[in-house]
Every structure is written in structure tokens, then in C-alpha cells.
Motif scaffolding. Structure first.
Motif, PDB file in Angstrom:
ATOM      1  N   CYS A   1       0.841  -1.206   0.000  1.00 60.46           N
ATOM      2  CA  CYS A   1       0.000   0.000   0.000  1.00 60.46           C
ATOM      3  C   CYS A   1       0.871   1.249   0.000  1.00 60.46           C
ATOM      4  O   CYS A   1       1.883   1.310   0.707  1.00 60.46           O
ATOM      5  CB  CYS A   1      -0.895   0.037   1.229  1.00 60.46           C
TER       6      CYS A   1
ATOM      7  N   ASP B   1      -3.090   3.620  -3.164  1.00 65.20           N
ATOM      8  CA  ASP B   1      -3.028   2.477  -4.066  1.00 65.20           C
ATOM      9  C   ASP B   1      -2.686   1.235  -3.264  1.00 65.20           C
ATOM     10  O   ASP B   1      -1.751   1.241  -2.450  1.00 65.20           O
ATOM     11  CB  ASP B   1      -1.960   2.677  -5.146  1.00 65.20           C
TER      12      ASP B   1
ATOM     13  N   ALA C   1      -1.970  -2.907  -3.950  1.00 64.84           N
ATOM     14  CA  ALA C   1      -1.754  -3.918  -4.982  1.00 64.84           C
ATOM     15  C   ALA C   1      -1.504  -5.275  -4.340  1.00 64.84           C
ATOM     16  O   ALA C   1      -0.703  -5.390  -3.404  1.00 64.84           O
ATOM     17  CB  ALA C   1      -0.570  -3.537  -5.865  1.00 64.84           C
TER      18      ALA C   1
ATOM     19  N   TYR D   1       1.970  -9.532 -10.587  1.00 65.13           N
ATOM     20  CA  TYR D   1       0.825  -8.664 -10.332  1.00 65.13           C
ATOM     21  C   TYR D   1      -0.464  -9.468 -10.357  1.00 65.13           C
ATOM     22  O   TYR D   1      -0.733 -10.218 -11.298  1.00 65.13           O
ATOM     23  CB  TYR D   1       0.773  -7.572 -11.406  1.00 65.13           C
TER      24      TYR D   1
ATOM     25  N   MET E   1      -5.205  -4.640  -8.311  1.00 61.09           N
ATOM     26  CA  MET E   1      -5.058  -3.476  -7.454  1.00 61.09           C
ATOM     27  C   MET E   1      -6.348  -2.693  -7.354  1.00 61.09           C
ATOM     28  O   MET E   1      -7.286  -2.897  -8.151  1.00 61.09           O
ATOM     29  CB  MET E   1      -3.942  -2.553  -7.961  1.00 61.09           C
TER      30      MET E   1
ATOM     31  N   SER F   1      -7.653   1.514  -6.031  1.00 60.98           N
ATOM     32  CA  SER F   1      -7.255   2.847  -5.563  1.00 60.98           C
ATOM     33  C   SER F   1      -8.422   3.478  -4.815  1.00 60.98           C
ATOM     34  O   SER F   1      -9.585   3.256  -5.169  1.00 60.98           O
ATOM     35  CB  SER F   1      -6.845   3.739  -6.737  1.00 60.98           C
TER      36      SER F   1
ATOM     37  N   ASP G   1      -0.071   2.631 -12.138  1.00 59.15           N
ATOM     38  CA  ASP G   1      -0.530   2.960 -10.791  1.00 59.15           C
ATOM     39  C   ASP G   1      -0.071   1.944  -9.748  1.00 59.15           C
ATOM     40  O   ASP G   1      -0.032   2.244  -8.560  1.00 59.15           O
ATOM     41  CB  ASP G   1      -2.061   3.023 -10.753  1.00 59.15           C
ATOM     42  N   ALA G   2       0.264   0.741 -10.205  1.00 62.82           N
ATOM     43  CA  ALA G   2       0.575  -0.340  -9.262  1.00 62.82           C
ATOM     44  C   ALA G   2       2.045  -0.448  -8.933  1.00 62.82           C
ATOM     45  O   ALA G   2       2.416  -1.108  -7.960  1.00 62.82           O
ATOM     46  CB  ALA G   2       0.095  -1.678  -9.836  1.00 62.82           C
ATOM     47  N   ARG G   3       2.913   0.180  -9.689  1.00 60.10           N
ATOM     48  CA  ARG G   3       4.353  -0.052  -9.551  1.00 60.10           C
ATOM     49  C   ARG G   3       4.861   0.229  -8.142  1.00 60.10           C
ATOM     50  O   ARG G   3       5.573  -0.592  -7.553  1.00 60.10           O
ATOM     51  CB  ARG G   3       5.110   0.786 -10.582  1.00 60.10           C
TER      52      ARG G   3
ATOM     53  N   MET H   1       3.357  -2.241  -5.563  1.00 62.10           N
ATOM     54  CA  MET H   1       3.994  -3.539  -5.743  1.00 62.10           C
ATOM     55  C   MET H   1       5.415  -3.523  -5.186  1.00 62.10           C
ATOM     56  O   MET H   1       5.876  -4.504  -4.585  1.00 62.10           O
ATOM     57  CB  MET H   1       4.021  -3.919  -7.218  1.00 62.10           C
TER      58      MET H   1
END
Length: 412
Positions: A21, A31, A33, A48, A51, A53, A369-371, A374
Motif C-alpha cells: 500500500c 493504491d 496492490a 501482479y 489493485m 485505488s 498505478d501499481a508499480r 507492488m
């Protein structure tokens, strides 16, 4: 062969489901994930799963005010930390409901919290405050929580940031290929993954750092000019006439950002005083759309300059120059700004003489958005496996400690 595909025969096939998070300096949301981590230690790989938001709502204004450095009652910080913990708990629960495979259990959550103040040169040592109360996550989700991830680096003399470059190896790395991973959150920070034949060798050679403003600059300009929170898809910038005026001012250090010995940037560097100065400096002939376009152009130059600086630093491997392509992966909220991505690609093509192959992280299987979320999930796995999450070459720490404090649920 990618980090996700280099898993050697005979190594551990342990599987962990972890939620990472993140709420960043731009305060544009939370965010969360879900990541499936297979393996342990240097050979683990991250996949992945999904995710979600969440908007911070009125809490964004509260956190922004607490980050100004102005005095507040202690109870205000306590309330904000609890409310933020509750928001994280809801996000962890929701992302697991949607994406955790049936019959599987969440192993733990990794929660960054909100940076209230970053003081890497304080008189008592290097300090940073990530406001967060982990106990709502522990209580609601029934899992252990890793949080407060920067202190192990700070106490070892590091800057405490950037914290995700080591995680980028497990997300994007490929043996035998040089890569740059650019995160465009509030601040533009980068990771350079060197070319190498062994994971341990590559990890030691990873470099990175903050390179300048990203969304904090664009959002700050458009909010003051037009009352918008951000420039969706770069539509306003595309309608204006961009120039290199602001990029030149940043290079001249017209705003006093280049403090000797300082390698990290935060919201405190782009405060009201910064924008008051900028708003009073714009050339009279520029329209509001021109100003947004010019701010966007400056951010694009910040990104490309980080590539050029890294590849000119002497760390570029023998044989890695000339016609060999270098992959550049753009992540973070800025990667959703279509116009900004176009300008980065165009400027990289010109200034990099065709060397750079620029992609968004979505194009390599990780949503922009997940990078970061993650990345924090991976940092938690590294902590659990006894791997220091920060790199001496990146933060300047001397033998950094393992990242994160842990909070545990009861055994009932």
C-alpha cells in the motif's frame, strides 16, 4: 530473461500473497496492490494479481496541512494516523476480496504511510516521518503488517530515499540488459538496473535517486491557474505552447533546490513559497495553457536528463553504448499523462540519439498505478527474507539495516 523468468531449478517454490500500500507525496490517493511472490531471497519473483485505488477524501487536506511544518496539537497527528490506518485496512480488505485466489490466505501487508516530514540533514541525524497507525490493518485483516520502512536506512546514515530501486530488480530486471525505471509520482525518481550475468552482481550495481519535480510541479501549476487538481491526459498542456523556459530556470537553480549534500526531494521543497515565486516569474506573454505546457515540458526534460546523467556517470557497462538499446520504463501517475509520455519519448529520441526504447510499465505487465505499491510488497518480502531493502549506492547508507517495523495479530 526477466527476473520473473530466471528462477533456477531446485530453488524454493514458496508462495506468498502480499498487499503493498502506498500514499505518495502528491496525495492523489491510496493504491493497494496484491502481489504473488514466488521463491525466496534473491531468486524470488513478483507477479501482479490486481489493485485498487481509493481517494483520500478530506483526509488529503488534513495530511497536506500536517506536512506544512506548522505547529499542530499532538492529537491531530494521532487522529490522522488512525484514520489513515483505517483507510489502508479497508483497501487491503477490498483488494483481497477482489483478487486473492479462492482458498488462499493473505500472508501480510506492507504499508508505507504518509510522509509528513523528511529531514535527512537534521542536527540529531537523518530523520523522516511516515505517519501511520498499523493496528487497524492488523485488527480488521488479521495479518501482520510491515511499516515504517525508511528508518533502517536513516539510522545507517542513508537518506532514507529513494526506497524502491532494489525492488525494481524483482519487478523489471533482466539478466544481460540495462534498464532505467522512472517513477513519476510527486517527485521524479529513477532506478538504473545495470547489465549483468548474476542477480547478486546486478543488485550491487543498481543506482538511483530523485531527479526533480514531476506531478507536484504540474499539479501545483494547474491548480493555481485553473483550479484543477491535475491535468487529465495532459489535455491542457497539449492545448498550449510549450517552451524550455522553466526547464532552464530549474537548471539555473532559480528556486534553490540543489542543496549540497542533499539527494532527496519532497513536498516540503515545492511548498507555497516555491509556487509564489514561480507564479511571479512567468513571462507575461504566456497563456495559462502555455504555462501548464511549459511545466510539463520541464518534467519531461527532468526525466530525460536523469537517463543521460546515469549513462554518463561511468556506470554504463563496457560495450553498452553505441547502438545498443536501453529500455526505459515509465511508472507512477505521470505515466498516465499521455502528453507527458509523448514529450518524454520525443525528447529522449532527440537527446538520446535513438538509444532509448521508452515504454510505460503497463506495456510490460505492471499497471503504472501499481508499480510503487507492488514495490512496497516486494520490500516487505525482502525484509522477511533478511535482505536489506535499500542500497548503499543509492541512499549512501553504511550497511543499512533490514527495513520495517512489524505489527502482529493475536494467535486466537
Amino acid at each position: 530473461m526477466s527476473a520473473g523468468g530466471m528462477y533456477p531449478a531446485g530453488m524454493s517454490d514458496k508462495v506468498r500473497y502480499i498487499v503493498g500500500c502506498m500514499t505518495g507525496t502528491s496525495l492523489d490517493g491510496l493504491d493497494a496492490a496484491l502481489v504473488r511472490v514466488v521463491g525466496e531471497g534473491m531468486w524470488m519473483r513478483a507477479e501482479y494479481m490486481g489493485m485498487m485505488s481509493r481517494d483520500l477524501g478530506e483526509l488529503a487536506d488534513v495530511l497536506a496541512e500536517l506536512a506544512t511544518g506548522r505547529a499542530h496539537d499532538a492529537i491531530e497527528y494521532m487522529r490522522a494516523a488512525r484514520r489513515l490506518g483505517e483507510l489502508y485496512a479497508g483497501a487491503v480488505s477490498e483488494v483481497c476480496e477482489q483478487y486473492l485466489p479462492k482458498g488462499e490466505k493473505l500472508d501480510f501487508a506492507v504499508c508505507h504511510g504518509q510522509t509528513i516530514w523528511h529531514a535527512p540533514e537534521d542536527e540529531v541525524g537523518k530523520l523522516s516521518w511516515q505517519l501511520f497507525d498499523p493496528w487497524p490493518v492488523v485488527r480488521l485483516c488479521g495479518v501482520k503488517v510491515c511499516y515504517d520502512l525508511r528508518q533502517g536506512d536513516l539510522i545507517a546514515g542513508g537518506e532514507g530515499a529513494p526506497i524502491t530501486p532494489a525492488a525494481d530488480w524483482f519487478l523489471f530486471g533482466e539478466l544481460g540488459m540495462r534498464k532505467h525505471v522512472i517513477n513519476q509520482g510527486g517527485i521524479c525518481n529513477f532506478t538504473t538496473i545495470p547489465k549483468g550475468d548474476h542477480a547478486e552482481e546486478v543488485m550491487k550495481g543498481i543506482s538511483g535517486g530523485d531527479r526533480g519535480p514531476s506531478n507536484l510541479l504540474i499539479d501545483g501549476v494547474i491548480s493555481r491557474l485553473m483550479g484543477k487538481g491535475y491535468d487529465k491526459d495532459g489535455e491542457v498542456a497539449r492545448s498550449g505552447q510549450a517552451s524550455d523556459w522553466l526547464w532552464e530556470k530549474l537548471q539555473e537553480d532559480a528556486f534553490g533546490l540543489k542543496v549540497e549534500g542533499k539527494t532527496t526531494l519532497g513536498r516540503e521543497d515545492f511548498d507555497e513559497a516555491f509556487f509564489e515565486k514561480l507564479m511571479g516569474m512567468w513571462p507575461a506573454e504566456m497563456s495559462d495553457a502555455d504555462k501548464v505546457a511549459t511545466a510539463t515540458e520541464a518534467v519531461a526534460h527532468v526525466v530525460v536528463q536523469s537517463l543521460l546523467d546515469s549513462d554518463a556517470s561511468g556506470s554504463y557497462e563496457a560495450g553498452g553504448q553505441g547502438d545498443e538499446k536501453v529500455e526505459v520504463i515509465l511508472g507512477g501517475g505521470g505515466a498516465k499523462n499521455c502528453y507527458l509520455v509523448e514529450r518524454i519519448k520525443a525528447i529522449a529520441e532527440t537527446r538520446g540519439e535513438g538509444r532509448y526504447c521508452v515504454k510505460t510499465s503497463d506495456e510490460v505487465g505492471i499497471p503504472a498505478d501499481a508499480r510503487e505499491a507492488m514495490g512496497f510488497a516486494v520490500l516487505g518480502a525482502m525484509s522477511e527474507d533478511g535482505i536489506a531493502a535499500t542500497l548503499e549506492k543509492v541512499t549512501g547508507a553504511d550497511r543499512p539495516e533490514l527495513a520495517g517495523a512489524w505489527a502482529y495479530p493475536s494467535n486466537r
